[in-house]
Design an enzyme around this catalytic site. Structure first.
Site, PDB file in Angstrom:
ATOM      1  CG  HIS A  29      37.745  37.667  59.496  1.00 23.32           C
ATOM      2  ND1 HIS A  29      37.030  36.605  58.984  1.00 23.32           N
ATOM      3  CD2 HIS A  29      37.867  38.541  58.465  1.00 23.32           C
ATOM      4  CE1 HIS A  29      36.741  36.835  57.703  1.00 23.32           C
ATOM      5  NE2 HIS A  29      37.231  38.011  57.374  1.00 23.32           N
ATOM      6  CE1 TYR A  45      45.077  35.493  57.488  1.00 22.87           C
ATOM      7  CE2 TYR A  45      44.531  34.061  55.647  1.00 22.87           C
ATOM      8  CZ  TYR A  45      44.148  34.769  56.760  1.00 22.87           C
ATOM      9  OH  TYR A  45      42.839  34.758  57.169  1.00 22.87           O
ATOM     10  CB  SER A  73      41.334  30.448  55.619  1.00 24.29           C
ATOM     11  OG  SER A  73      42.198  31.528  55.337  1.00 24.29           O
ATOM     12  NE  ARG A 120      34.176  32.829  54.796  1.00 21.72           N
ATOM     13  CZ  ARG A 120      35.285  33.548  54.733  1.00 21.72           C
ATOM     14  NH1 ARG A 120      36.319  33.253  55.492  1.00 21.72           N
ATOM     15  NH2 ARG A 120      35.376  34.594  53.934  1.00 21.72           N
ATOM     16  NE  ARG A 126      43.345  35.314  47.135  1.00 18.74           N
ATOM     17  CZ  ARG A 126      42.886  35.853  48.250  1.00 18.74           C
ATOM     18  NH1 ARG A 126      43.488  35.619  49.391  1.00 18.74           N
ATOM     19  NH2 ARG A 126      41.827  36.635  48.244  1.00 18.74           N
ATOM     20  CE1 TYR A 152      35.687  35.891  49.213  1.00 17.16           C
ATOM     21  CE2 TYR A 152      37.330  34.923  50.648  1.00 17.16           C
ATOM     22  CZ  TYR A 152      36.936  35.935  49.801  1.00 17.16           C
ATOM     23  OH  TYR A 152      37.781  36.990  49.547  1.00 17.16           O
ATOM     24  CG  HIS A 176      33.805  39.565  50.199  1.00 18.04           C
ATOM     25  ND1 HIS A 176      33.281  39.993  51.402  1.00 18.04           N
ATOM     26  CD2 HIS A 176      34.964  38.933  50.516  1.00 18.04           C
ATOM     27  CE1 HIS A 176      34.104  39.626  52.390  1.00 18.04           C
ATOM     28  NE2 HIS A 176      35.117  38.988  51.891  1.00 18.04           N
ATOM     29  CG  ASP A 244      37.220  41.668  54.961  1.00 19.33           C
ATOM     30  OD1 ASP A 244      37.111  40.524  55.440  1.00 19.33           O
ATOM     31  OD2 ASP A 244      38.096  41.969  54.130  1.00 19.33           O
ATOM     32  CG  ASN A 249      45.582  37.100  52.696  1.00 19.51           C
ATOM     33  OD1 ASN A 249      46.707  36.792  53.082  1.00 19.51           O
ATOM     34  ND2 ASN A 249      44.560  36.265  52.729  1.00 19.51           N
TER      35      ASN A 249
HETATM   36  C1  0GY Z   1      37.693  37.638  53.742  1.00 17.64           C
HETATM   37  C2  0GY Z   1      38.737  37.420  52.791  1.00 17.64           C
HETATM   38  C3  0GY Z   1      39.880  36.710  52.762  1.00 17.64           C
HETATM   39  C4  0GY Z   1      40.327  35.795  53.715  1.00 17.64           C
HETATM   40  C5  0GY Z   1      39.555  35.066  54.479  1.00 17.64           C
HETATM   41  O1  0GY Z   1      39.156  33.209  55.750  1.00 17.64           O
HETATM   42  C6  0GY Z   1      40.012  33.956  55.312  1.00 17.64           C
HETATM   43  O2  0GY Z   1      41.216  33.811  55.512  1.00 17.64           O
HETATM   44  O3  0GY Z   1      38.271  35.266  54.504  1.00 17.64           O
HETATM   45  C7  0GY Z   1      40.695  36.871  51.572  1.00 17.64           C
HETATM   46  O4  0GY Z   1      41.936  36.764  51.673  1.00 17.64           O
HETATM   47  O5  0GY Z   1      40.155  37.126  50.476  1.00 17.64           O
HETATM   48  O6  0GY Z   1      36.560  37.233  53.501  1.00 17.64           O
HETATM   49  O7  0GY Z   1      37.840  38.289  54.760  1.00 17.64           O
END
Ligand code: 0GY
Length: 291
Positions: A29, A45, A73, A120, A126, A152, A176, A244, A249
């Site tokens: 990301h 976050y 996100s 996605r 959360r 996800y 994942h 990743d 987080n």
């Molecule tokens: C990931 C995992 C997370 C977050 C996000 O989009 C996101 O904010 O993907 C997570 O906190 O589990 O896939 O990188």
């Protein structure tokens, strides 16, 4: 303003493992930089800036050639930061967007021109306020040719999501592995259910990613290696891998990216498997026009 979170290692080690030429980090990301690309008002976050220069420096340090940048996100449905990073990559990055399901065909075409090859759907409560399956299904029927859907979710809602996933008319890529409890071992209930999903359709792919998220025993993540290696072997033509980075987080347990790369030969022990995982498979999904 709350403190901005730093969830990545300040100086990742150099991996002992050397990836094959052309290796793709297929799940990473970018965050911001916030001054140019503000975070979403709905973000759960608030990360520090982790932009394309940092991502490409890490790519080179780890011995990789390309990136697939997945919209995080914290940027909501504004894909500007992801598109900017792709544009700066000299053709070495493509991406996965998060879109408002009401997106127009013209906007989808613009995302395609910017290097996006999938969208996605995030079901983690959360991270997102709502995940409207009916609207997700509708937009999944209007995607540009060759795109896929990344999903996800966590293991406890896999069965609930089965009818929804069955109805999606394009290939699926599961982030994942749907977050199984890897401490159950390779024959545990979570991975058994995940195998049933993979067996239901030949066009469901997955990311063998995130030992740091999935294995509470910590680095060197032995439970992850034991649980995931058989899955990679059994579904070797539809598995991809990624760092990743910058590890959203994960500020309380920041992984060393060099150690993450050293997981690769433990889950894909032969050069043939490594080539599929890191080159052939992600190239088929993200750069299918290249031989
Ligand atoms: C990931 C995992 C997370 C977050 C996000 O989009 C996101 O904010 O993907 C997570 O906190 O589990 O896939 O990188």
């Amino acid at each position: 303003m709350p403190d901005r979170i730093v969830s990545w290692h300040p100086s990742p080690s150099k991996p002992r493992y050397t990836p094959p030429a052309g290796a793709v980090d297929a799940h990473c990301h970018v965050f911001g930089p916030m001054a140019r690309f503000p975070f979403s008002a709905k973000a759960k976050y608030l990360p520090g800036d982790a932009g394309p220069d940092m991502l490409f420096a890490l790519r080179d340090h780890l011995g990789f050639t390309r990136n697939v940048i997945v919209q995080a996100s914290c940027h909501g449905t504004d894909n500007a930061a992801t598109l900017d990073a792709i544009a700066r990559s000299d053709g070495k990055a493509r991406g996965v967007a998060v879109v408002d399901p009401a997106i127009s065909e013209a906007e989808l075409a613009a995302l395609h021109a910017g290097g996006i090859r999938g969208i996605r759907f995030n079901f983690l409560k959360r991270l997102v306020d709502d995940a409207p399956k009916d609207k997700f299904l509708e937009v999944s029927r209007r995607l540009p040719a060759g795109w896929h859907v990344v999903i996800y979710f966590e293991a406890d809602i896999l069965e609930e999501l089965r009818p929804f996933m069955d109805a999606i008319p394009v290939p699926l890529v599961i982030d994942h592995m749907g977050r199984p409890d890897v401490s159950q071992g390779p024959g545990g209930a979570d991975l058994k259910a995940f195998r049933r999903l993979l067996d239901a359709r030949g066009d469901i792919w997955f990311k063998a990613t995130c030992p740091d998220r999935l294995d509470p025993s910590g680095d060197p993540w032995n439970a992850f290696a034991d649980a995931v290696a058989p899955l990679v072997a059994d579904y070797q033509d539809r598995v991809i891998w990624g760092t990743d980075w910058p590890h959203p987080n994960m500020q309380d347990q920041v992984p060393d990216d060099g150690h993450l790369v050293d997981m690769i030969p433990r889950i894909a022990p032969t050069r043939e498997l490594q080539h599929k995982l890191l080159v052939a498979n992600p190239m088929r999904l993200y750069w299918p026009e290249e031989p």
